[in-house]
Design an enzyme around this catalytic site. Structure first.
Site, PDB file in Angstrom:
ATOM      1  N   LYS A   7       0.864  -1.187   0.000  1.00  0.00           N
ATOM      2  CA  LYS A   7       0.000   0.000   0.000  1.00  0.00           C
ATOM      3  C   LYS A   7       0.893   1.227   0.000  1.00  0.00           C
ATOM      4  CE  LYS A   7      -2.297   3.541   1.937  1.00  0.00           C
ATOM      5  NZ  LYS A   7      -1.878   4.635   2.875  1.00  0.00           N
ATOM      6  N   GLY A  10       0.087   8.580  -0.338  1.00  0.00           N
ATOM      7  CA  GLY A  10      -0.003   9.596  -1.374  1.00  0.00           C
ATOM      8  C   GLY A  10       1.228  10.470  -1.505  1.00  0.00           C
ATOM      9  N   GLY A  44      -3.967  11.232  -1.831  1.00  0.00           N
ATOM     10  CA  GLY A  44      -4.608  12.436  -1.295  1.00  0.00           C
ATOM     11  C   GLY A  44      -3.952  13.716  -1.759  1.00  0.00           C
ATOM     12  N   ASP A 161      -6.024   2.463   2.806  1.00  0.00           N
ATOM     13  CA  ASP A 161      -5.647   1.395   3.743  1.00  0.00           C
ATOM     14  C   ASP A 161      -6.684   0.274   3.703  1.00  0.00           C
ATOM     15  OD1 ASP A 161      -3.354   2.705   4.660  1.00  0.00           O
ATOM     16  OD2 ASP A 161      -4.473   3.790   6.197  1.00  0.00           O
ATOM     17  N   LYS A 216      -2.578   5.546  11.397  1.00  0.00           N
ATOM     18  CA  LYS A 216      -1.778   4.534  10.684  1.00  0.00           C
ATOM     19  C   LYS A 216      -1.772   3.200  11.438  1.00  0.00           C
ATOM     20  CE  LYS A 216       1.642   7.757   8.711  1.00  0.00           C
ATOM     21  NZ  LYS A 216       1.050   7.982   7.401  1.00  0.00           N
TER      22      LYS A 216
END
Length: 257
Positions: A7, A10, A44, A161, A216
């Site tokens: 993953k 941004g 983002g 996520d 996170k």
């Protein structure tokens, strides 16, 4: 060997040198290991940049982007367009055989609106692995944006996520969440290599884990519970460590259920 799902945060898309480092490590890894790779990304910063250029307001609720009907096409353009094809083009440069996708392609996931007040924002669950199985079997590198479509055909924005967790569960993959932080630090600013849910709760209560790191860590913990295995939080900034990470070593913090 289980596939590895990366993953990407941004900020990476805003950092050309870091992107170059990452894809250099991926190319090196693919030459030496046969483990299938899948990339899932948000973006983002790309969305915010496009919204600024169009002079549109950015609104969030509880950290999630409010996505009204008249903005979803812009967010799709940023994530499934600019962000996705930027990553695909980098992968092409390194001969990684990329295929740019979104969560709706090949019935990969099933999407449902998360909160009507957020508009076109959805959560997704794993649906059909057939497309990814075929692509990975032919040594393609799927690069999947966090854009989905719900049952009525509406385009939806998905937290990256959560999207990565759904993709990892779909293909029984290991998940690594790469961002611009090394991992979780203790009260002495030393890196913690492993944490479980109880330890995380204690560190949040003691205000050792704060602010954005709470988001996170909780995302990784949620993923670890769904996948029933450790999920890594690691930094994409250090090319010399990325190859070790891809080979299964802990270079950041591994979060267990």
């Amino acid at each position: 060997m289980n596939p590895l799902v990366l993953k990407l945060g941004g900020v990476l898309l805003d950092t050309p040198a870091a992107m170059e480092n990452l894809f250099t490590a991926l190319a090196d890894y693919q030459r030496n290991f046969a483990r299938p790779l899948v990339i899932v990304h948000g973006g983002g910063c790309v969305v915010d940049d496009l919204m600024r250029r169009l002079d549109l307001p950015v609104r969030k609720k509880n950290g999630l982007r409010v996505t009204p009907e008249d903005q979803i096409d812009i967010i799709v353009a940023a994530l499934a367009g600019i962000a996705n094809k930027t990553l695909v083009s980098q992968a092409v440069k390194f001969n990684l055989n990329p295929v740019g996708l979104c969560l709706a392609d090949g019935n990969l996931t099933k999407a449902a609106q998360f909160d009507p007040e957020l508009g076109h924002v959805a959560t997704v669950v794993a649906r059909s692995p057939a497309l990814l199985d075929n692509l990975l079997g032919e040594a393609f590198l799927p690069i999947i944006s966090s854009i989905a479509a719900d049952e009525s055909g509406r385009l939806m924005n998905v937290n990256a996520d959560q999207a990565a967790t759904a993709i990892a569960s779909l293909i029984n993959g290991d998940l690594v969440m790469l961002s611009d932080v090394d991992g979780v630090l203790d009260e002495n600013k030393q890196l913690l290599s492993k944490l479980n849910g109880a330890q995380i709760k204690g560190l949040i209560n003691d205000k050792v884990i704060t602010d954005g790191m709470i988001v996170k860590v909780n995302a990784a913990l949620d993923a670890a519970k769904i996948l029933n295995r450790g999920v890594d939080i690691a930094n994409w900034k250090y090319p010399q460590k990325l190859t070790a990470l891809l080979a299964g070593e802990i270079i950041g913090t591994r979060i267990y259920p």
